[in-house]
Structure formats: C-alpha cells, structure tokens
Scaffold this motif. Structure first.
Motif, PDB file in Angstrom:
ATOM      1  N   ILE A   1      80.239   3.437  63.458  1.00 23.18           N
ATOM      2  CA  ILE A   1      80.214   4.365  64.590  1.00 23.18           C
ATOM      3  C   ILE A   1      78.832   4.436  65.240  1.00 23.18           C
ATOM      4  O   ILE A   1      78.708   4.298  66.463  1.00 23.18           O
ATOM      5  CB  ILE A   1      80.724   5.757  64.166  1.00 23.18           C
ATOM      6  N   PRO A   2      77.751   4.636  64.481  1.00 19.36           N
ATOM      7  CA  PRO A   2      76.434   4.615  65.133  1.00 19.36           C
ATOM      8  C   PRO A   2      76.148   3.289  65.815  1.00 19.36           C
ATOM      9  O   PRO A   2      75.545   3.261  66.890  1.00 19.36           O
ATOM     10  CB  PRO A   2      75.458   4.850  63.979  1.00 19.36           C
ATOM     11  N   ALA A   3      76.591   2.178  65.225  1.00 20.09           N
ATOM     12  CA  ALA A   3      76.348   0.880  65.858  1.00 20.09           C
ATOM     13  C   ALA A   3      77.018   0.837  67.217  1.00 20.09           C
ATOM     14  O   ALA A   3      76.426   0.379  68.213  1.00 20.09           O
ATOM     15  CB  ALA A   3      76.859  -0.248  64.970  1.00 20.09           C
TER      16      ALA A   3
ATOM     17  N   ILE B   1      77.766   3.380  69.098  1.00 17.62           N
ATOM     18  CA  ILE B   1      77.059   4.294  70.010  1.00 17.62           C
ATOM     19  C   ILE B   1      75.806   3.633  70.568  1.00 17.62           C
ATOM     20  O   ILE B   1      75.561   3.633  71.781  1.00 17.62           O
ATOM     21  CB  ILE B   1      76.692   5.612  69.296  1.00 17.62           C
ATOM     22  N   VAL B   2      74.981   3.052  69.692  1.00 21.83           N
ATOM     23  CA  VAL B   2      73.710   2.526  70.187  1.00 21.83           C
ATOM     24  C   VAL B   2      73.922   1.291  71.053  1.00 21.83           C
ATOM     25  O   VAL B   2      73.218   1.091  72.048  1.00 21.83           O
ATOM     26  CB  VAL B   2      72.697   2.223  69.058  1.00 21.83           C
ATOM     27  N   ILE B   3      74.880   0.440  70.673  1.00 18.60           N
ATOM     28  CA  ILE B   3      75.121  -0.733  71.510  1.00 18.60           C
ATOM     29  C   ILE B   3      75.668  -0.300  72.869  1.00 18.60           C
ATOM     30  O   ILE B   3      75.302  -0.854  73.904  1.00 18.60           O
ATOM     31  CB  ILE B   3      76.114  -1.708  70.829  1.00 18.60           C
ATOM     32  N   GLY B   4      76.517   0.711  72.850  1.00 23.17           N
ATOM     33  CA  GLY B   4      77.036   1.230  74.111  1.00 23.17           C
ATOM     34  C   GLY B   4      75.905   1.745  74.987  1.00 23.17           C
ATOM     35  O   GLY B   4      75.818   1.450  76.183  1.00 23.17           O
ATOM     36  N   LEU B   5      75.014   2.504  74.352  1.00 21.46           N
ATOM     37  CA  LEU B   5      73.873   3.048  75.084  1.00 21.46           C
ATOM     38  C   LEU B   5      73.030   1.930  75.684  1.00 21.46           C
ATOM     39  O   LEU B   5      72.649   1.968  76.858  1.00 21.46           O
ATOM     40  CB  LEU B   5      73.029   3.867  74.106  1.00 21.46           C
ATOM     41  N   ALA B   6      72.737   0.929  74.859  1.00 21.56           N
ATOM     42  CA  ALA B   6      71.891  -0.165  75.337  1.00 21.56           C
ATOM     43  C   ALA B   6      72.580  -0.937  76.454  1.00 21.56           C
ATOM     44  O   ALA B   6      71.930  -1.343  77.419  1.00 21.56           O
ATOM     45  CB  ALA B   6      71.539  -1.091  74.179  1.00 21.56           C
ATOM     46  N   SER B   7      73.882  -1.123  76.340  1.00 19.01           N
ATOM     47  CA  SER B   7      74.595  -1.844  77.399  1.00 19.01           C
ATOM     48  C   SER B   7      74.507  -1.088  78.705  1.00 19.01           C
ATOM     49  O   SER B   7      74.244  -1.660  79.773  1.00 19.01           O
ATOM     50  CB  SER B   7      76.063  -2.041  77.018  1.00 19.01           C
ATOM     51  N   TYR B   8      74.742   0.215  78.611  1.00 21.89           N
ATOM     52  CA  TYR B   8      74.668   1.039  79.815  1.00 21.89           C
ATOM     53  C   TYR B   8      73.277   0.960  80.426  1.00 21.89           C
ATOM     54  O   TYR B   8      73.094   0.797  81.635  1.00 21.89           O
ATOM     55  CB  TYR B   8      75.042   2.475  79.452  1.00 21.89           C
ATOM     56  N   ALA B   9      72.267   1.052  79.538  1.00 14.59           N
ATOM     57  CA  ALA B   9      70.894   1.004  80.024  1.00 14.59           C
ATOM     58  C   ALA B   9      70.569  -0.348  80.634  1.00 14.59           C
ATOM     59  O   ALA B   9      69.790  -0.438  81.594  1.00 14.59           O
ATOM     60  CB  ALA B   9      69.928   1.317  78.886  1.00 14.59           C
TER      61      ALA B   9
ATOM     62  N   THR C   1      67.871  -5.130  70.168  1.00 14.51           N
ATOM     63  CA  THR C   1      67.428  -5.185  68.774  1.00 14.51           C
ATOM     64  C   THR C   1      66.806  -3.857  68.359  1.00 14.51           C
ATOM     65  O   THR C   1      66.997  -3.393  67.230  1.00 14.51           O
ATOM     66  CB  THR C   1      66.391  -6.307  68.568  1.00 14.51           C
ATOM     67  N   THR C   2      66.091  -3.220  69.294  1.00 19.98           N
ATOM     68  CA  THR C   2      65.425  -1.971  68.946  1.00 19.98           C
ATOM     69  C   THR C   2      66.434  -0.885  68.594  1.00 19.98           C
ATOM     70  O   THR C   2      66.275  -0.192  67.588  1.00 19.98           O
ATOM     71  CB  THR C   2      64.541  -1.501  70.112  1.00 19.98           C
ATOM     72  N   VAL C   3      67.483  -0.732  69.405  1.00 22.65           N
ATOM     73  CA  VAL C   3      68.413   0.355  69.094  1.00 22.65           C
ATOM     74  C   VAL C   3      69.175   0.067  67.807  1.00 22.65           C
ATOM     75  O   VAL C   3      69.630   0.981  67.126  1.00 22.65           O
ATOM     76  CB  VAL C   3      69.409   0.623  70.252  1.00 22.65           C
ATOM     77  N   LEU C   4      69.277  -1.206  67.425  1.00 23.98           N
ATOM     78  CA  LEU C   4      69.997  -1.526  66.193  1.00 23.98           C
ATOM     79  C   LEU C   4      69.303  -0.989  64.945  1.00 23.98           C
ATOM     80  O   LEU C   4      69.949  -0.741  63.929  1.00 23.98           O
ATOM     81  CB  LEU C   4      70.161  -3.037  66.049  1.00 23.98           C
ATOM     82  N   VAL C   5      67.982  -0.806  65.017  1.00 26.60           N
ATOM     83  CA  VAL C   5      67.282  -0.281  63.843  1.00 26.60           C
ATOM     84  C   VAL C   5      67.830   1.083  63.459  1.00 26.60           C
ATOM     85  O   VAL C   5      67.763   1.497  62.299  1.00 26.60           O
ATOM     86  CB  VAL C   5      65.764  -0.170  64.122  1.00 26.60           C
ATOM     87  N   ALA C   6      68.377   1.783  64.453  1.00 28.88           N
ATOM     88  CA  ALA C   6      68.896   3.117  64.172  1.00 28.88           C
ATOM     89  C   ALA C   6      70.035   3.086  63.155  1.00 28.88           C
ATOM     90  O   ALA C   6      70.265   4.059  62.436  1.00 28.88           O
ATOM     91  CB  ALA C   6      69.391   3.749  65.465  1.00 28.88           C
ATOM     92  N   VAL C   7      70.736   1.947  63.076  1.00 29.79           N
ATOM     93  CA  VAL C   7      71.921   1.915  62.206  1.00 29.79           C
ATOM     94  C   VAL C   7      71.561   2.011  60.727  1.00 29.79           C
ATOM     95  O   VAL C   7      72.018   2.928  60.032  1.00 29.79           O
ATOM     96  CB  VAL C   7      72.776   0.666  62.521  1.00 29.79           C
ATOM     97  N   PRO C   8      70.714   1.088  60.182  1.00 34.84           N
ATOM     98  CA  PRO C   8      70.364   1.269  58.761  1.00 34.84           C
ATOM     99  C   PRO C   8      69.603   2.559  58.496  1.00 34.84           C
ATOM    100  O   PRO C   8      69.695   3.125  57.405  1.00 34.84           O
ATOM    101  CB  PRO C   8      69.513   0.041  58.444  1.00 34.84           C
ATOM    102  N   THR C   9      68.836   3.020  59.500  1.00 28.53           N
ATOM    103  CA  THR C   9      68.130   4.281  59.293  1.00 28.53           C
ATOM    104  C   THR C   9      69.131   5.419  59.170  1.00 28.53           C
ATOM    105  O   THR C   9      69.007   6.293  58.299  1.00 28.53           O
ATOM    106  CB  THR C   9      67.176   4.550  60.462  1.00 28.53           C
ATOM    107  N   GLY C  10      70.133   5.389  60.030  1.00 26.49           N
ATOM    108  CA  GLY C  10      71.177   6.407  59.952  1.00 26.49           C
ATOM    109  C   GLY C  10      71.888   6.384  58.612  1.00 26.49           C
ATOM    110  O   GLY C  10      72.211   7.432  58.053  1.00 26.49           O
ATOM    111  N   ILE C  11      72.117   5.183  58.095  1.00 26.53           N
ATOM    112  CA  ILE C  11      72.773   5.067  56.788  1.00 26.53           C
ATOM    113  C   ILE C  11      72.020   5.867  55.747  1.00 26.53           C
ATOM    114  O   ILE C  11      72.607   6.569  54.909  1.00 26.53           O
ATOM    115  CB  ILE C  11      72.874   3.582  56.383  1.00 26.53           C
ATOM    116  N   LYS C  12      70.686   5.788  55.791  1.00 24.52           N
ATOM    117  CA  LYS C  12      69.918   6.556  54.812  1.00 24.52           C
ATOM    118  C   LYS C  12      70.182   8.047  54.973  1.00 24.52           C
ATOM    119  O   LYS C  12      70.464   8.746  53.998  1.00 24.52           O
ATOM    120  CB  LYS C  12      68.427   6.272  54.994  1.00 24.52           C
TER     121      LYS C  12
END
Lengths: 490, 626, 193
Positions: free
Chosen positions: A239-241, A243-251, B384-395
């Motif tokens: 789910i977070p993946a 969200i963030v990919i969606g955000l980046a795509s929009y941006a 790539t930058t926003v992807l770092v949020a994923v493993p961080t969120g896992i923690k």
C-alpha cells in the motif's frame, strides 16, 4: 564454586592409564567413589554410590550425554557429566561446550570452574537435541483482534479529518505570483494532508499502546509472544508503495507541465547573470542591461541563467521555482508572473561572504508600465548625465555601466531607496556619519577609499558587508569613472 | 605523561607537520619558486601531521615489526600494572576500549558542534547582524555541520565497536590493530577540522562545493583533509564490522538469529565500504585543484562544477543512512526489552535495513534538482527517492505492532526510543515534499530542509544514541545512572527540540533561506527565530543534565545488577563490565533472540571455565525470581 | 573494569580460521580501493567523453604496459614458488617483479610525465586533468606495492616464509595483481580509445 563441591566422583574409562591419571590428578581434592571400565559397570556404580560428578573418557566410551541421561533419571536430581578427551586440542567437553586445556593445571582449573552450572538431565537432553522454541498461537480469533482495533481506528478516522483539512486549506507559503507555482502549491498541500493522515494513524496507535498496554507495577510477566504476520507485512509494503509511486507519477506530470522543453510563443528572454554578490539582468531582444528585474504581468519569461564566478541560484519565492546559476553552464527557467507587485530575487546557493545580501529588486508591472520602462532604459543610455560642473560626461556614462556590471546597484540605489548599502543619490558632497560617530565629507577620495577598503568607513545604520575584493577587480580608471557617475546623482 | 599514546602522538605529529612543511618549502625553492605558498605547504604539513601522529601513538609499531621479519603475535597484551584509564588514551586493540574511545570522542564533538549551533542561534535570534561578520558565521555554520557529522560517524563506530563482538559472541573484532587505527586516525582529522577556524575559515558550508571551494580561504584545505581522514576511518572500520559479522558469529547464530542491531550495522557497514571513497575523492579533487591547479571543476579549464556534486552526493546521500540505520537498529533492539514481546516481523525489519541501504544508493541527485539535469533525470531520481519510504515505513509499522498488546514500561532508554520514533516519523513524513521535484524547486535551500534533516538526525541518531548510552551504561560501567536526571534530560531535550524544528518548518515555508547570517526583517521571521533560539538553549541545557548524570554515575552510581533490563540478549548474560575477552567459552545459540513470552525458550547456552554466575537458561517465565 | 581471567590458556578462543578472515578482509579492501579508480575513470568519461588527444606517446604507453603485465607474471611465479617451498625461485621472481615495477614507475614519472606537457598535455587543463590524475593515483599505488614487495623480499631472504606460512607474500602479491588489473582498465581508457 569451591573445589570440594565437585563431590563424589565416578570415573569411567576402559583405559587403565586414563583412570589412573585422573585419579592421580584429583588426588585428595575430590572423593573418588568408583573407577569403572564400561557403561554397564557405570550404571551399577551410579546406583550404588550416587556420584555428583562423572568423568567419562570421551574417546573410549561411546556415549552421547543423552544416553547417560535416562540412566540417571529419576535416580539423581542433578549430576555433572564431564567428558574428557586427551586427543587433539580438546580436553574437556561438558554440555557440548569446549574448553581448551593445554596443561594439567589447566585441566584442574577447568574442572574446578569459577562457577559451575548445574544442569538437570532434562536440560542436558534438551540441549543435546534443541527443539525450536514453542510458539504460542499467533493471534487470537479474528473477531477478537478486530474488536480490539476498533477504538484506535475510530480515533484515527475522527482525528484525520480536521488534520487533513487544516493542511489542505491553510496557506503556509508566501503569496503566489506565478502560473507555474499553482500546481506546486497544490501538490504541497496534498502532500501535507497525506502526511498528516499518516502521522495521525501512527500516533494514535502509538499513544493508545502507551496508555492501554502500560505495564502494571510489579508485573514481571512477558507479553504475548507474537512474532509477526506475513499478510500484514505484505499489506503495509504494497500500500505505501502504491501511494508513493502514485504521488511521484502525479508529480512527474506536473514537472513536464511547468518545465517545458520547448519555448512559449512570445516569451520574453531575460539573461540573468549572478556574480559575487549581485545580479545583472539583460534583455537581449531589447538591448537593455539592468540591475533590477522588471517584468510584464502574464507574459511567459525565459530566464537564461549564467554565473561568472561560483554557483549561485536565482530565486523569487513568490514565483516558487529556483534554478542554479553555474559557471560554464546555461540553465533555462520559464516563469509566467501573474500578479503585479514588488518582490526580490534572493540568491539561493551559498556563494561566499555576502550571500545573505545577494538580492535584487523585482517589479512585475502592467504591460503599459513595462513598455514605458523599456523606453526609459533604452532612451536613457545616450543622454549625457546632467550634473555639477566639472563632471566628465563620458566617464560618468562608463561609470553607470560599470555600476550595473559590477553589481553596485544591487546594494546602492540611485533614487534614494535604502537598500543594503547607502543610496548614491546625493552622496557626493554630503557629510557622512560613521558607526564610530566620526564624520567626513564625501569627496572623490572618500568614494575611492570606500571602494578599495570598504571597512575603512562604515556609515552608521548599515552593516559592514561590502565585498572587499573590488580592489582586485577594478582599475583606477574604472574607479574614477564610477566616481564621476556618482557625482551625477544629486 | 609521555606514557600516554595520545601525548606522544600530538608531539610527534606536530614535529612531523613542521618537518613536512619545511621540506616542501625547501623543495619549492629548489624548483625555483617562492618558498611559501599556503595551499601546497599546508597540504604536505597536514598529511605529515596525520601520518606522524599515528606513528607517535604507535599505530604502526606492529606493522613495523612485521616489516623486519618479526612475529607480532596476539596484539592483546594489556599491562596488568597500568591503571585502566590509561588504555583509553593509548593505541589499544581491544574492541571495548575502542568503543568507549569512539563514544566519548563522539560526545565531545557533539558538545562542540552544539556549542557552535548555539552561537549561530544567538546570531539568528534577531534580524540584522548581532555580533558576527558574515565570514565568521559561514565558518561556524560549516563547522557545526561537519563536526556534527563527525560526531555521528564516531558515535556509530562507538556503538558498533562495543556491541558487535559481544552480540555475535566473539572475543574481539577480526582485525584488532586495524580497529584501533580506525579510531586514532579520526583524532588528527578532527584537529585539522578545528584548525580550519584558525587558518582563515571557509565559506562553503560542509558541502564544500567548488568553484567556491577552490577559491575559498585556506581553512577549507584543512576541512577537506580532516574529512578525508575521518572517511578513511569509516572505511577501515567497516572492513572490521563486515568481517566480524559475517565470519565470526558464535555457533548456531545464523543470520536470522543475530540481534537486530547487528543487521542494522551490517547494512550500515556495506554503505560505509562502498560509498565513502566518493566523498574522499571529490574533496581530493578540489584539493588538487587548489594545490596543483588541476581544473576538475573549473569550466575555464575543461572541468565541470556539476561533476563534483555527482561524486560528492553519491556518498553524502547514502551517508545519511549510515547515520540513521544503526539508530533505527537500536530502536528495534530496545523495543522488545521494554515491551516484553518479540520484535514483530524480525525478518522484515532486518531486510528493510538492507533495502534502505540499497535504494539509498540510487537517489543522490535529489540534492541536485535545481542544477538543471533535465526532466528525465530529475523524475528518475524522484521515483527512487520516494521508494525509500517503503522499507522505512515497514520499520514503523513493525514497531507499532511490537508495542501493540505489550507490557510497556518507561525507563529512560525507552523514553528516548519513543521520542526517536515520533521525531523520526516527522522527519520521514517531511521528506516527500523535498523528494518530489516540483515542490523541491521551492523548498530547496530553505529552512524546510533544515527542519527535515534535524528531525531525521535527532530521530535516527541522537535520540537512539542517548537511549543506547543509558541502556548499556550499566553493562559498560557496572553502575546505574540516575533515573530522575535521565527523565529530565529526555523532557528538556524533546521540548527544546520541537521548539527549534517547528520554527524551522514554519519559516522555511515562508521562504527563509539556509546558510545566511542575516535575514530581511520584513519577512516576519523574527519571532520564530527567537523561539528556535530558546529551544536550542533548552537542548543545550538538557545535554548538561546528561553530562552531570553520566559523570556522577560513573564515579559513584549505584552498583548495577547484571541484567537490570531482563534482556535476553547475549551481552546481558555476562558480568558488568564484561571480561576482557567477553565470553570465557564461546556461547552456542539455540534459539531466536526475541522469544519473550515463549515458555521455555532459550537463546544462548554457555559453558564452564570462567562463565559468569548468570543462568542463561533463565527464560521469561522465571525472570526476576533469582 | 575487571577481567575474569588473567591467563589466556584457560580462556577458550574459538577456532577461527585466521587465514580465511584475513583473505575476506583483503578482498573488502580491494573492493574499496577499486572505487577510487572507478571514480577517476568516470571523471575521465564525464569530462572528455571517449575522445583523447592524438599526441600521446603510444610506444611508451605500450612499453610500460608490457612491463607491468610481465611483472604480474613474475609475481604469480613467485607466489607459486613459495607455496611449494622453492625459496630460490620465490626470491628470484620476487626480485624480478620489484625491478619491473620500479621500471614502470620510472617510465611514468621520469619519462612520460615530463614529456606530456611538451605534447600539449598538462595537468591543469583539458585531457591532462584525467591523464595526470589517473596515472598519478595509479603510480602512487604502484609505489606502495613496490615498497611492500621489497619488505616481503627482505623478509624472504631472512627465511620468514614457508609453504604453510606465507600470508605476507600472498597478500602483497594479490595487491600487486590488483594494481595491475587497474592498469588493464586505465591503459585503454587513456591510450586506446
């Protein structure tokens, strides 16, 4: 643990040399209750003498501790089983731990042990064949967990709404004055709102746990041994993946929109040169050089960014986007100002001493006002400056160009406005008061000295931040031209 | 006095520096040039200082013996007649001594950097220049950055050195002499960095960008070379951490039976090994530009200023993960102890550190969005930058699940862990506005970024570091710290910190630029700057409380029980302080490290011969009963 | 701080394979060092693409390359020799390696470097930035390699190594091979493209 607690010792080995040796070694430091040669004899000796320690010749008596353990249970509560081998580097094996004893003394020391751990045979067994730790049932019935989660989830939903709304509706940035800034502000508010909701979610569960699952004083029990849940892990990874990919795509979409790779029709071209510590604006299609940036509202501008020395960065906060001025590179920035007003260019890359003061005035005006300004700029050039007698008009003209080129006008205005430095209007011939209280009349020598050594005279009410390196950049002739120019500003 | 390695090092180093400078000047004269030229002569002087300092403390004595054909044998030979305190000022190969050396030095650097911050805060409290020239401010600001970074790197090495061998069941690190060298090379490096203040300062901030760096005052040469030395320490240290972790674990300790902190350090060490050469080389290139005129980054000579940024940030972004992965490992390590539950999702938490490390290598140009790389590159780095949020969120989610239905207590270490959680969460959530290119166009070089990284640094390092110090204090010293002062430290620091960073976020969004000593009063920043200054002083006060607590407790604290936290981890099953070689017999791992609440579970078994009085078979069901 | 034991004999150090640990550490070191050269290589391509000046002295470049490759061969022979206790072969080949390495260094420092500015390649600007930084960093490593091998040679003369104990030889010769491999990448990048 004292030696005497080795207690009653039984020695088991088919080899007479081993038996004799151990007996000799122990001497009278332990009570040897039996010396046997086989497993069968050992069993009866154990029943008869109930030894507290059994020294077994590991090489010759083929036993696992596990074999001995059932022998001993339930006859004895606890017994130390010490395997000794004289082969290789291993001397003593006890409970599967190895001790290296190279000499007789070491062997004795090891047998004595600083602290001897007594193990029940059951423990020996378990250690010989470790089983995976028991796991309690992972999570109780589904219904149970959902009921427990209801309260925090509810609180999350309730708190998220005002938080998200606040971020969505609140203006946290300066007034917006560029078309390209609109999607930026939108995205910013969206990101804050999402972050706010996530923050609320985490904090609710966080504080809920701290309050509800507080340890009662005196409670030394552990909590439920829940190790994990793969479905949950998958959920909070995917789910977070998304969200963030969606955000980046929009941006990314916004990026291509506000940073086009092709020009606009009718865009105004402005060359922006940054230098330590001022700005120069050139309008190549209009033949204008200026130290202030004047722009017509609602017309797209192409800024071409240059630097003559170090890295600077061109930024007008109200227009949102900044881009660097890098020596050797021509950067392009397109902005369309949408609001009439006065702003400032503020250098946004640390560039040395007066980085904080590397500013330039920006005026966004109506189209008609812009055209008038253009006329005044192009018309102004040939007209010789009026002024007191004795002013060399041509020198003054050169001085005006120099004042723009070297950024003097970034800090010294010509119309009386107080900028970083004192205005030049009316400077020549006036009496200056300095920070230390002294005064002096501003003559040619004063102006020359102030350029070469700015710290010599600092006018009160102004900071001592004038660049000190003009002496390396300006020749005497150029300084004279500047003085002439200043003389014309009355 | 001379028996102390440190004193010998300082003296021999100083002599070496003078000799180096003299030789350079003589060589210049021989080549027909003027004897004195600031950069070349200082360059040789600085290198000589480092090398001779190390010679002076005896870092190379064993290698020198090898060069002459002798066998050097086991480097561990502590003199039983010498007082223990002398070991901390000497070249001592024992990992526990080195861990304490690193930690104490790290704390000293933190105080220095903190003091610099307070000076900055005094200047910034109001618009206008209060008492500093812009040049002095620039130097102080740059020093605050780099000294703090040095403090963090040393603090990371301190925790790693003390804990890794203990946690994997080894008697020491794989290469003890190299380990001691790794510590001692930081000392001359730090001296160089501090010297920069007295040799003209530098006006580039800690990022040292050319072309400004190539023409900055002499101080920047000392800065570049000092950082180079500290970087070398980081690389050499990581060789030890990696070899020890991967090759010296106790029997039965598979990778997924390691304490989670070791996983954090494993990921960290990989980054240290791979990335650090990049900052070293980038700085070396600017040094060569200054000393030999080689125009790497000078467009007039065929160079490119952006090249520096690529090389520099290829280290400096992963570097921030060096700063936080150990701290996040500390959070994962301590939560189970104070919540009395297994670490939820241990495998996922362990692997998330590795994922952060790997992804962290792919994001560097998000520091360069305004350089003009073009939309394609900018977007790539955004993804790539926003992807770092994923493993961080896992923690974060696993931590929350660990806390859920636990039995939570609030001793000082746990308070700092909880504080770290909240602060790092905000740090992480304030990241995406920087990571999405278009918003970064506005936020870059504003105080928003400053707020973001102070949150990630405090949450990812400072608070966990404090937690670690309080937590292992009884193990290292055998004494207990004062709990009331510890709690006071926590509350003062937390409140002060939020005063600082909330103000920073606010004015950053309003357009306050970074790295300026003076700002326009018309922008309305004054109030917030004043609040930030007051907050900063509160943080400083809290650190004084900390200092008092630590010093008093070391001298006269209550004797600590062997395992006051009832932790299952290896190191808590032996004496406090631990014996010289940790485990008299190598422990054997027979279970998982976080089986709190599992009846009859055992993590480690020990043997005889010098084993401590602790009974490692003690499970959670009988803890507290003996 | 108390110590639980005062003599090491009753303390059990686990049986670590010292050689395996050393080798692992050495490879980590090589990996890290190789990045230095990678960065210089990337700099060369970033600044100058695949172009290079025509004026480079190709004969000299080829000559020193052959010398260095030869020295790796003699180094390999030296290591094999000591692994079989053939001390005379070991010493002879090691000496040859040292001499060849020194020859390489002299070729770079005393011939190539003074000549390059005459061909228009200066360290301060243009291609010379890459040329001098790459050959300089490499030469620095060759020099340290030569000094290391010299120490090993002197120790070898004193009989310090045998087939069951020659880690010093193994490590320094692996280092030498490493330095050679770097040149295998640098030479084409500078001379042949």
């Amino acid at each position: 643990m004292p030696w005497s607690e080795l207690g009653r010792v039984l020695i088991v080995s088919p080899h007479p040399l081993f038996r004799e040796g151990i007996v000799r070694l122990l001497g009278d430091q332990a009570e040897v209750v039996g010396v046997v040669a086989s497993l069968a004899e050992a069993r009866s000796a154990i029943r008869k003498h109930r030894p507290q320690a059994i020294i077994v010749d590991h090489e010759n008596v083929e036993l696992e501790e596990a074999d001995l353990a059932p022998l001993l249970w339930p006859e004895l509560e606890s017994v130390r089983i010490i395997y000794v081998t004289l082969a290789g580097n291993e001397m003593i094996i006890h409970d599967r731990q190895r001790v290296v004893a190279a000499t007789e003394k070491d062997l004795l020391d090891a047998l004595k042990g600083a602290s001897y751990k007594r193990q029940s045979p059951k423990e020996s067994l378990r250690e010989a064949h470790p089983r995976p730790a028991q796991r309690a049932p992972e999570i109780p019935e589904r219904g149970g967990i959902m009921r427990k989660l209801t309260v925090p989830l509810l609180i999350t939903v309730v708190l998220s709404v005002p938080v998200a709304l606040w971020f969505w509706r609140t203006d946290l940035t300066p007034e917006l004055a560029a078309r390209e800034g609109q999607p930026i502000d939108f995205l910013l508010r969206l990101e804050f709102a999402i972050a706010g909701v996530i923050f609320v979610l985490c904090m609710v569960f966080f504080f809920y746990s701290l309050v509800v699952f507080r340890r009662a004083p005196g409670d030394l029990e552990d909590g439920p041994p829940v190790h994990g849940s793969t479905p949950l892990e998958v959920a909070w990874t995917v789910i977070p993946a998304i969200i963030v990919i969606g955000l980046a795509s929009y941006a990314a979409g916004i990026l291509w929109d506000i940073m086009p790779t092709t020009g606009y029709k009718d865009e105004l071209v402005v060359d922006v040169t940054g230098f330590q510590w001022g700005w120069r604006f050139e309008y190549p299609d209009l033949g204008i050089t200026s130290s202030e940036l004047v722009l017509p509202v609602n017309r797209p501008v192409l800024f071409r960014l240059y630097s003559v020395d170090v890295i600077h960065s061109f930024w007008i906060p109200e227009l949102r986007i900044k881009m660097d001025n890098i020596p050797g590179i021509e950067n392009h920035l397109r902005l369309t100002p949408t609001k009439v007003g006065e702003y400032k260019v503020r250098c946004a890359e640390l560039c040395g001493t007066a980085h904080a003061y590397m500013l330039a005035p920006v005026k966004v005006v109506e189209q008609s006002a812009f055209e008038e300004w253009v006329k005044s700029q192009t018309a102004a050039a040939p007209a010789p400056p009026t002024g007191a007698a004795g002013v060399d008009a041509q020198a003054a003209e050169r001085g005006r160009a120099l004042a723009q080129q070297f950024g003097c006008l970034g800090c010294h205005s010509t119309d009386g406005t107080k900028l970083v430095g004192p205005t030049w209007k009316g400077l020549f011939g006036s009496t200056r008061t300095f920070q230390d209280g002294s005064t002096r009349v501003a003559d040619e020598e004063y102006i020359r000295e102030s350029i070469l050594n700015p710290s010599a005279y600092v006018v009160e009410g102004f900071p001592d931040v004038m660049p000190k390196n003009f002496k390396d950049q300006l020749s005497e002739d150029q300084i004279r031209d500047l003085v002439e120019f200043i003389k014309t500003l009355q | 006095m001379l028996s102390l390695g440190l004193i010998r090092g300082l003296i021999v180093g100083a002599i070496g520096a003078v000799i180096g400078m003299a030789l350079t000047m003589a060589a210049r004269v021989a080549l027909g040039r003027p004897a004195w030229s600031a950069d070349p002569v200082s360059f040789v002087g600085a290198i000589s200082w480092i090398v001779f300092f190390l010679v002076g403390i005896g870092a190379f004595s064993d290698w020198w013996r090898w060069a002459q054909g002798e066998q050097a044998g086991d480097p561990h030979h502590p003199d039983p007649n010498a007082p223990q305190w002398k070991r901390y000022f000497s070249f001592d190969p024992s990992h526990k001594v080195i861990g304490i050396q690193y930690t104490v030095t790290a704390l000293a650097l933190m105080y220095v950097a903190g003091l610099l911050a307070l000076i900055m805060r005094l200047e910034l409290a109001r618009s206008g220049l209060q008492f500093m020239s812009p040049n002095t401010y620039n130097t102080i600001m740059g020093l605050h950055g780099i000294v703090m970074i040095g403090a963090i790197l040393l603090g990371v090495s301190g925790m790693a050195n003390y804990l890794i061998p203990l946690m994997v069941g080894a008697p020491d690190m794989a290469f003890p002499r190299l380990n001691a060298l790794s510590f001692w090379i930081t000392v001359p490096g730090v001296v160089l960095i501090v010297l920069s203040f007295f040799t003209g300062g530098f006006d580039t901030g800690w990022t040292g960008y050319p072309p400004l760096g190539a023409r900055a005052p002499l101080g920047i040469l000392f800065f570049y070379l000092g950082v180079f030395a500290i970087g070398l320490s980081s690389i050499l240290g990581s060789i030890n951490f990696l070899t020890t972790t991967l090759k010296m674990r106790a029997p039965g300790m598979s990778l997924f039976r390691m304490p989670i902190f070791v996983w954090g350090m494993l990921a960290t060490s990989i980054i240290q090994l791979v990335a650090t050469q990049f900052i070293g080389m980038s700085f070396l290139m600017v040094v060569l530009e200054r000393v030999l005129g080689m125009g790497f980054f000078d467009p007039a000579k065929g160079g490119d200023a952006v090249l520096f940024q690529h090389i520099f940030w290829f280290y400096s972004h992963p570097a921030v993960y060096i700063f936080i992965l150990p701290g996040l490992g500390i959070i994962s390590e301590l939560l189970p102890v104070f919540v009395r539950k297994p670490l939820f999702g241990y495998k996922f938490v362990a692997l998330s550190s590795m994922a952060i490390a790997i992804i962290g290598f792919l994001v560097w140009a998000h520091h360069m969005f305004t350089v003009g790389l073009g939309n394609v590159l900018n977007s790539t780095f955004m993804f790539t930058t926003v992807l770092v949020a994923v493993p961080t969120g896992i923690k974060f989610f696993n931590w929350l699940a660990t806390m859920w239905e636990g039995k939570i207590s609030f001793e000082t270490p746990m308070l700092f862990v909880l504080g770290a959680f909240v602060i790092f969460l905000i740090g992480g959530l304030s990241g995406p506005p920087n990571g999405t290119v278009v918003t970064d166009f506005f936020l870059h070089e504003t105080y928003w970024v400053v707020g973001h990284f102070h949150h990630t640094m405090f949450g990812g390092f400072v608070f966990p570091f404090m937690a670690a110090i309080y937590f292992w204090f009884p193990k290292v010293t055998g004494r207990m710290y004062n709990e009331r002062l510890g709690k006071l430290h926590f509350w003062l620091m937390t409140i002060g910190f939020f005063m600082v960073t909330t103000s920073m976020f606010r004015i950053g969004l309003l357009g306050m630029r970074r790295r300026i000593a003076d700002y326009d009063p018309a922008l309305g920043f004054d109030t917030f700057q004043m609040i930030a200054t007051m907050g900063g002083f509160l943080v400083g006060l809290s650190m004084l409380v900390f200092l008092v607590n630590i010093v008093r407790s070391i001298r006269a604290g209550e004797r600590a029980p062997e395992n006051p936290w009832r932790s299952r981890s290896l190191e808590w099953q032996i004496s406090s302080p631990p014996p010289e070689f940790n485990y008299p017999t190598p422990p054997v791992v027979v279970g998982g490290p976080y089986d709190y609440g599992v009846p009859g579970s055992v993590y480690v078994r020990f043997g005889i011969a010098g084993a401590s009085d602790a009974d490692p078979a003690r499970t959670s069901s009988d803890n507290g009963k003996s | 701080m108390s110590t639980a034991t005062t003599h090491t004999s009753a303390v059990v150090h686990p049986e670590y394979d010292r050689l395996a640990l050393n080798r692992f550490g050495l490879w980590l070191f090589f990996f890290s060092e190789s990045l230095i050269f990678l960065i210089l290589l990337l700099t060369r391509f970033y600044l100058f693409g695949t172009s290079r000046p025509e004026e480079l002295n190709q004969t000299l470049g080829l000559a020193i390359t052959v010398i260095l490759l030869l020295s790796s061969f003699t180094a390999y022979r030296a290591e094999t020799a000591i692994a079989h206790d053939d001390r005379p072969q070991f010493l002879r080949n090691l000496l040859a390696t040292i001499l060849l390495g020194t020859l390489f260094l002299l070729g770079v420092v005393l011939v190539e470097w003074p000549e390059a500015p005459r061909l228009g390649i200066v360290p301060q600007e243009g291609f010379g930035i890459a040329f001098f930084s790459m050959t300089g960093m490499h030469a620095f490593h060759v020099l340290s390699g030569v000094l290391l091998l010299l120490m090993v040679y002197l120790n070898g003369r004193r009989g310090a190594y045998s087939s069951d104990s020659y880690w010093g030889v193994e490590a320094s010769i692996k280092y030498w091979h490493f330095v050679d491999v770097v040149w295998v990448f640098f030479y084409p990048a500078l001379y042949l493209l």
